[in-house]
Design a protein around this motif. Sequence first.
Motif, PDB file in Angstrom:
ATOM      1  N   ARG A  40      46.805 -73.852   6.501  1.00 44.37           N
ATOM      2  CA  ARG A  40      47.330 -73.488   6.978  1.00 44.37           C
ATOM      3  C   ARG A  40      49.820 -73.958   6.645  1.00 44.37           C
ATOM      4  NH1 ARG A  40      43.005 -73.720  10.864  1.00 44.37           N
ATOM      5  NH2 ARG A  40      44.467 -75.105  12.124  1.00 44.37           N
TER       6      ARG A  40
ATOM      7  N   MET B  74      61.623 -67.324   4.747  1.00 47.55           N
ATOM      8  CA  MET B  74      61.724 -67.393   6.504  1.00 47.55           C
ATOM      9  C   MET B  74      62.831 -68.220   6.781  1.00 47.55           C
ATOM     10  SD  MET B  74      57.993 -69.952   7.756  1.00 47.55           S
ATOM     11  CE  MET B  74      58.592 -69.774   9.087  1.00 47.55           C
TER      12      MET B  74
ATOM     13  N   THR C 146      50.480 -72.963   3.857  1.00 44.16           N
ATOM     14  CA  THR C 146      50.172 -71.288   3.782  1.00 44.16           C
ATOM     15  C   THR C 146      51.609 -71.343   4.252  1.00 44.16           C
ATOM     16  OG1 THR C 146      47.823 -71.578   3.238  1.00 44.16           O
ATOM     17  CG2 THR C 146      49.219 -69.440   4.194  1.00 44.16           C
ATOM     18  N   VAL C 147      52.660 -72.097   5.210  1.00 43.53           N
ATOM     19  CA  VAL C 147      53.755 -71.670   6.162  1.00 43.53           C
ATOM     20  C   VAL C 147      54.474 -72.669   5.636  1.00 43.53           C
ATOM     21  CG1 VAL C 147      54.972 -71.880   7.550  1.00 43.53           C
ATOM     22  CG2 VAL C 147      52.232 -71.360   7.796  1.00 43.53           C
ATOM     23  N   GLN C 148      54.686 -73.457   4.651  1.00 43.21           N
ATOM     24  CA  GLN C 148      55.351 -73.854   3.463  1.00 43.21           C
ATOM     25  C   GLN C 148      55.765 -72.793   2.106  1.00 43.21           C
ATOM     26  OE1 GLN C 148      53.950 -77.889   1.918  1.00 43.21           O
ATOM     27  NE2 GLN C 148      54.443 -78.828   4.022  1.00 43.21           N
TER      28      GLN C 148
ATOM     29  N   LYS D 156      56.095 -69.888   2.517  1.00 38.93           N
ATOM     30  CA  LYS D 156      57.160 -68.621   3.008  1.00 38.93           C
ATOM     31  C   LYS D 156      58.595 -68.990   3.362  1.00 38.93           C
ATOM     32  CE  LYS D 156      53.267 -66.509   4.529  1.00 38.93           C
ATOM     33  NZ  LYS D 156      52.203 -65.357   5.479  1.00 38.93           N
TER      34      LYS D 156
END
Length: 344
Positions: free
Chosen positions: A312, A323, A315-317, A319
């Motif tokens: 998870r 962001m 996955t955020v990294q 974006k």
Amino acid sequence: MTKTLKELAQLVGGECRGPEDLPLSGINAIDQAGPHEITFVTRPKFARRVEQSRAGAFIVSPHLGHLGRPLLITDDPYLAYAKIAEVFAPPLWRWPGVSNQAYLGNACRLGEQVSIAPFVWIGDNVSLGDRAILLPGVVVGNGVSIGADVVLHPNVTIRDGCTIGNRVIIHGGAVIGADGFGFAPDRESFHKIPQLGSVVIEDDVEIGANCTIDRGALGDTRICRGVKIDNLVQVAHNVVIGENSIIVAQVGISGSTQVGRNVMLAGQVGLVGHITIGDGVRIGAQSGVSNSVPAGQTVMGSPVLPHGEFLRMITVQKKLPEMYNRIKVLEKQVAKLSLALAKE
């Protein structure tokens, strides 16, 4: 050596589907095997390659039993491949007996049918088990005990007082029993701490090329039964690696760390010292482990996180650039709104 398809099926406890008397004289990759060789298919996505292959027969799982070629069907094709490869593997070269160009120290005890090649150096009070093979350039220190059916490949070094169990394989360039990295600060310099322990390698261990396993400072560094260590692994002083663990290339394990049974450390994992890795732990490649990991967990990252949490985070990294840009735009909008509110 030639074996029939039926003989190979019996060897691995599999089912023969095709001409039982099909002669096979080797095993090879699916795209390189010839009519008298067997190959294996472990995944359904590779089944389409069977039609193009020239192989004489195929090791497959039951769900690929419909393929219209001579088959050896088994629940575990990869394990069957390993067993069949043993049949066709060429025998290990061995020097007949003890070479007169090898050096043997005083009070050495040699088992039956040992093979000691030229340019081997063996110290005093060494015990060598039956059928052990020492290839050129091996150095064995004083007081070393080596079990039966051990193979030491070229340029392996076993330092004084180490113990090697039965059926151990150590590949070229490995050093067993070098001094652990121990130094006490002494004002502006460091005082070397004598490393008074040893290394114990239990039965059925395999150690890859250019590995280093350091002796204990006090007590032993221990590699337990069935451990498999890849190339270029560093094991520091007083480490214990539990039974049937897998240590992949370029792993580094710092001093006094305890690794449990059936642990898997993927490539380039680093463990700090004085921690415990529980039984059955899986640690993903390039992970940095700074705290103990409870039994049964799968972790990865640096610092390590549970596998699901790490995925998870990744996955955020991905974006983060988007962001970041959105935040900059929002900051400008907030600044404009704040300025407008201040004027009212």
